[in-house]
Every structure is written in C-alpha cells, then in structure tokens.
Design an enzyme around this catalytic site. Sequence first.
Site, PDB file in Angstrom:
ATOM      1  N   GLU A   1     -12.314  -2.149  13.772  1.00  0.00           N
ATOM      2  CA  GLU A   1     -11.738  -0.960  13.143  1.00  0.00           C
ATOM      3  C   GLU A   1     -12.834   0.016  12.717  1.00  0.00           C
ATOM      4  OE1 GLU A   1      -8.896   0.282   9.325  1.00  0.00           O
ATOM      5  OE2 GLU A   1      -9.543  -1.802   9.586  1.00  0.00           O
TER       6      GLU A   1
ATOM      7  N   ARG B   1     -11.243   1.266   0.248  1.00  0.00           N
ATOM      8  CA  ARG B   1     -10.927  -0.139  -0.019  1.00  0.00           C
ATOM      9  C   ARG B   1     -11.151  -0.486  -1.483  1.00  0.00           C
ATOM     10  NH1 ARG B   1     -13.905  -5.317   2.763  1.00  0.00           N
ATOM     11  NH2 ARG B   1     -15.545  -4.656   1.326  1.00  0.00           N
TER      12      ARG B   1
ATOM     13  N   ASP C   1       0.627   0.455   8.969  1.00  0.00           N
ATOM     14  CA  ASP C   1      -0.559  -0.011   8.254  1.00  0.00           C
ATOM     15  C   ASP C   1      -0.485   0.296   6.761  1.00  0.00           C
ATOM     16  OD1 ASP C   1      -3.043  -0.976   7.600  1.00  0.00           O
ATOM     17  OD2 ASP C   1      -4.150   0.203   9.036  1.00  0.00           O
TER      18      ASP C   1
ATOM     19  N   GLN D   1       0.810  -1.213   0.000  1.00  0.00           N
ATOM     20  CA  GLN D   1       0.000   0.000   0.000  1.00  0.00           C
ATOM     21  C   GLN D   1       0.850   1.273   0.000  1.00  0.00           C
ATOM     22  OE1 GLN D   1      -3.085  -0.249   3.013  1.00  0.00           O
ATOM     23  NE2 GLN D   1      -3.729  -2.263   2.307  1.00  0.00           N
TER      24      GLN D   1
ATOM     25  N   HIS E   1      -6.011  -2.272  15.582  1.00  0.00           N
ATOM     26  CA  HIS E   1      -6.940  -1.139  15.653  1.00  0.00           C
ATOM     27  C   HIS E   1      -7.759  -1.168  16.944  1.00  0.00           C
ATOM     28  CE1 HIS E   1      -5.723  -0.189  11.623  1.00  0.00           C
ATOM     29  NE2 HIS E   1      -6.280  -1.271  11.119  1.00  0.00           N
TER      30      HIS E   1
END
Length: 449
Positions: free
Chosen positions: A231, A77, A316, A56, A265
């Site tokens: 989360e 997402r 993350d 990511q 989270h």
Amino acid sequence: MRSMVFAEALLPEGWRRDVHVEVDADGRIATVTPDAAPGRLVALPGMPDLHSHAFQRGMAGLTEHAGASDDSFWTWRELMYRFLAHLTPEDVEAIATLAYAEMLEGGFTRVGEFHYLHHDPDGTPYADRAEMAARITAAARATGINLTLLPSFYAHGEIGGAPPVPGQRRFLNDLDGFAALVEGSRRAIAGLPGANLGLAPHSLRAATIEEIRAVAAMARPGETLHIHAAEQVKEVEAAIRILGLPPIAALLEAGLLSERWCLIHATHGTAAELAQAAGCGVVAGLCPVTESNLGDGIFPAPGFREAGGLFGVGTDSNVLISAPLELRTLEYSQRLALRSRNVLAPRGGSTGQALWQSAVAGGSRALAAGPAGIAPGAWADLVLLDPAAPAFAARSGERMLDSLLFAARDGAIHEVWVRGTRVVADGVHPLRAEAERRVAAILARVLAA
C-alpha cells in the site's frame, strides 16, 4: 417463489430487456427469463464491498487538518489510533450500522469486514474473544447486508517482527489467541443468512511469513484469505531492506498466493509481481477513494487487467461510501496518470459496464460469495435504477450505467434488494436516520474526551 420484472437488466452476457426473475425462499435466483414481461425499473447486480474497516466511518472528515510536518498515511494512522482508543463495543456496533446502511444505499450488497479491532482499549481480550465480531454481525443483521467476516491476525509493529506500538494493543493476538477468535467468529455469524467467513493476516508489517502461513492453514475449504500488501512506499522499502524482497514478491516466493487470496491495495506492486499474482488467480482489492484520501498512489490497473487479473473495490476507511464513486475514482485516477480517457473500457465498449461487471466478478470471488451477477444460483442481490430520474433521461442500458457512474448525483440508486428482500426504498435505508443520531452522540463524547 418471488417474481420480479424489469424493463432492463444487466445479465452476465450483457443487457436484456423485459427480464423476469424468480427468487426462491432462500433468497437465491431460481430463473432469469429475458424478453418475458415488461417492468419499470432497471436492474444491476449488487456490488460487493470487498474491504471495509467499519469503525473508521466515525472518523470521516476528522483528519483533514494539516499537521506541523508533511502528512501521510503514517500521520493519519496515529490519529486513527487515538480515535479507536475511546470506542466501546456498543460504539462499534452503532458506527458499523451506519456504515452498512450507507453501503446499501450506495449500491453495495455484501461487505468484506476486515476486522482487527478485537480487544479492550488496554489490549485485554473481552470475556468473549469474539465480542467485537458479534457486534459487527449484529450490525449486518440489523441492516440486511450480506457479511463476509474477515477476522484479522495482527502480532507485530513492523516488517521483521518488530514490537507493536501502544496504539496497536486492541489488535494483537498470538496464533493460539487468534485461533480462539476465529472459532468465536464462526459462532458469531452462525445463523446469519448470507454470511461467511474468511481469514486476514493483516500485512507483512503485522505478521511474519511463518505466521501468515499458519493463519492460512486455519482457513477451511472455501474460505477466502485477504492481506494488505504494497500500500505504501515506506512499506515496500522496509520489506526490501529487511526481507530482501518487496511485499508481493515475498508472498509469491513463499508460495502463499493462489485464487483464494485477495491482495488489498497492491498499489506499489511491480509489473512483474502483479503479472505473476494475476497468473495465480489473485484478486486485487482496490479502494480508490481511501487511496486518494490517504495519498497512497495509483494502482497500475491497465497492466494488471492485460495480465488477466481480477479486481474488486472496497470502501476501506469509509470516508465516503458509494459504489459508483469508487469505480469513478478508479477510472479517473487512471486517466490522470495516463492522460487518456476510458482507460478501463474495452475498445468500443462502455466504461461503466466494464467497471461494474469486473468489480462484481472480482469482488464476488474475493468474498467467496458464490455465483456472481443476475444468474440462477446467485443471491438475489439487486441494485435498481429508475429510468425516470433526471440523470437517466433518454438513456437505457449501458448509457444509463455510464451516467450512474459519471454523471448522477447522490440518490440515483432507487432501490436495493438483498437475498430477495428490499432493504433500500426511494434511495433511503430505514435505519439510517437513527444510526446517524446514535453516531452523532458517540462523536460528541469521543471528541470531548
């Protein structure tokens, strides 16, 4: 033995001056002697990054354009699925190399790679099921960062075992396929100094309670277990509707949680859930920069701390990589929520020191990294500051650490050492420029597709 001397060092018991550290041939600290020999630099224990999705990093900055409707984690997402559909194994290795170089520059010395990008874009396993795990391992080897590889089990699209959506094809395994992937991952990290393995059922969205139990049973003694939990509000509401309990309560009721587990989270856990999880020895894996970027919410850190809970921090989505930034964002989020200051510091104590030492301890536990801090038996993973830097003028000890977190600009970390070897000098990793060039070429291709 390698000998190192520091003007000051943050030891588990606090700040000491004129610290002499000896490192054995394996890269572990053999002895620590305060009040010994004077040095020039100031030493902090290296920070674990307990939660990363390395690929990511390639998306950083590409999702900050408003959509036609309200944006959320769920719209983000969908963009992530579109991005990863174009990535080859070579691309993933290149992006991970850049992310890991930046982690080292930012004070992280171990990464917990929560690894769920397993297969070809159409969902077909590679000839070697652990092809992507091997690429992650190669990036860790090249950069010198310690690796805790966390292969992730992902089988469903929503809580209750709903079918997956097309964008999730690259993640999917049944239990037998995942067992083969785990064994391939163990082979991939074999021989990589400092590396270890944990297992990561992705979430209650992606795995049922029975599957989570089966994945946990695959873990060997000493291997850690990670899971995304609570989360998003939508996730919590779905769990209550389908399971009758919110996610953390469902895991607790199933008897799954223990000190082996890290809840990633846990943003929307209730006070009762989090107190019970803290009592089980669970580590909360907080990712404040990503949680802010995605609009997730604010973790109730004071209550979890008062219940004896341990926490660590992770990068993350890797939108911006820095250990000081993660800790600063964590503290600032609490200040905004509570309209108070120095929320996570003990009375009369340094906020920077409290945050750094807590995250080192919690992150080390979550990644099964062994003894934490600058102490005999621990890895010689060190973050070194130069007292001559402008941000640290007329400061030492805890005031220097406070300034690193809350007042220093990028580049304030002077050197980083992993297992007794210097991997960052003058604030720069030697592979970063080439890694940036390679990732730029990947992005030019992907964004033109």
